[in-house]
Design a protein around this motif. Structure first.
Motif, mmCIF file in Angstrom:
data_model
loop_
_atom_site.group_PDB
_atom_site.id
_atom_site.type_symbol
_atom_site.label_atom_id
_atom_site.label_comp_id
_atom_site.label_asym_id
_atom_site.label_seq_id
_atom_site.Cartn_x
_atom_site.Cartn_y
_atom_site.Cartn_z
ATOM 1 N N LEU A 106 0.394 -1.125 0.015
ATOM 2 C CA LEU A 106 0.185 0.019 0.046
ATOM 3 C C LEU A 106 0.921 0.955 0.072
ATOM 4 N N VAL A 107 2.162 1.030 -0.141
ATOM 5 C CA VAL A 107 2.877 2.070 0.272
ATOM 6 C C VAL A 107 2.880 3.079 -1.184
ATOM 7 N N ARG B 230 -10.207 -0.117 3.182
ATOM 8 C CA ARG B 230 -9.660 -1.548 3.017
ATOM 9 C C ARG B 230 -8.213 -1.538 4.149
ATOM 10 N N ILE B 231 -7.617 -0.439 5.396
ATOM 11 C CA ILE B 231 -6.798 -0.419 5.993
ATOM 12 C C ILE B 231 -7.362 -1.693 7.143
ATOM 13 N N ALA B 232 -8.411 -1.645 7.321
ATOM 14 C CA ALA B 232 -9.227 -2.282 8.584
ATOM 15 C C ALA B 232 -9.079 -3.889 8.104
ATOM 16 N N GLN B 233 -9.043 -4.219 6.891
ATOM 17 C CA GLN B 233 -7.977 -5.838 6.127
ATOM 18 C C GLN B 233 -6.901 -5.980 6.743
ATOM 19 N N ILE C 86 -6.449 -7.287 14.927
ATOM 20 C CA ILE C 86 -5.385 -7.163 15.412
ATOM 21 C C ILE C 86 -4.798 -8.177 15.145
ATOM 22 N N TYR C 87 -3.583 -8.124 15.388
ATOM 23 C CA TYR C 87 -2.429 -9.882 14.984
ATOM 24 C C TYR C 87 -1.950 -9.639 16.198
ATOM 25 N N LEU D 138 5.949 -7.577 10.309
ATOM 26 C CA LEU D 138 4.691 -8.692 10.889
ATOM 27 C C LEU D 138 2.850 -7.467 10.629
ATOM 28 N N GLY D 139 2.670 -6.820 10.318
ATOM 29 C CA GLY D 139 2.006 -5.229 10.302
ATOM 30 C C GLY D 139 1.931 -4.511 10.795
ATOM 31 N N ILE D 140 0.772 -3.673 9.929
ATOM 32 C CA ILE D 140 0.974 -2.033 10.369
ATOM 33 C C ILE D 140 0.307 -1.458 11.876
ATOM 34 N N SER D 141 0.515 0.023 11.317
ATOM 35 C CA SER D 141 -0.367 0.514 13.271
ATOM 36 C C SER D 141 -0.674 1.815 12.654
#
Length: 157
Positions: free
Chosen positions: A10-11, A20-23, A52-53, A70-73
């Motif tokens: 997504l960058v 989209r971000i919630a996925q 939430i991962y 590991l994910g986004i934040s």
């Protein structure tokens, strides 16, 4: 700010929706964190919940986990300067972000402030606003409409 590793798909995308971000796999701060509360509130206003991962107890742990892929934040810009300048993290262009929060300088009304305290309060009221605009408009290349002017605080209350 919504942050991701620099190689995240997504960058570079513009105007990413909250849906989209919630996925995405989210790395979340612990309960009681102001950043977490602001993100939860925004998502709830749009009928969303983050995926939430992992939940971590510090901004530093979140940054390291995001850099590891590991994910986004969501973290405050003030926690990200070095990593952004070094290219270790990227800010995603997400609708409704950056989240703007008010900070308050509080002191007892009848208390005589020390010279140091007065100078610090003057700095917050004068230079702080200019610095915030410089950070948002120049460093992050955000359009000026992202800045919401706040009423002038009363320095004596």
């Amino acid at each position: 700010m919504v942050i991701a590793p620099p190689n995240h798909p997504l960058v570079g995308e513009r105007n990413i929706t909250l849906e989209r971000i919630a996925q995405e796999r989210f790395l979340s701060r612990e309960e009681g964190s102001g950043t977490r509360a602001a993100r939860i509130r925004l998502f709830a206003e749009h009928g969303l919940e983050a995926n939430i991962y992992m939940e971590l107890g510090s901004s530093e742990a979140i940054k390291q986990a995001v850099m590891a892929g590991l994910g986004i934040s969501v973290l405050s810009f003030h926690n990200l300067r070095l990593e952004l300048e070094a290219g270790l993290l990227a800010v995603l262009d997400v609708q409704h972000f950056p989240l703007m929060r008010r900070w308050h300088a509080v002191h007892l009304k009848g208390k005589k402030l020390s010279n140091t305290s007065k100078r610090f309060l003057d700095f917050l009221l004068q230079d702080g606003a200019r610095m915030w605009e410089d950070i948002n408009v120049k460093r992050l290349h955000l359009p000026a409409h992202h800045l919401q002017p706040l009423p002038e605080p009363d320095a004596h209350e």
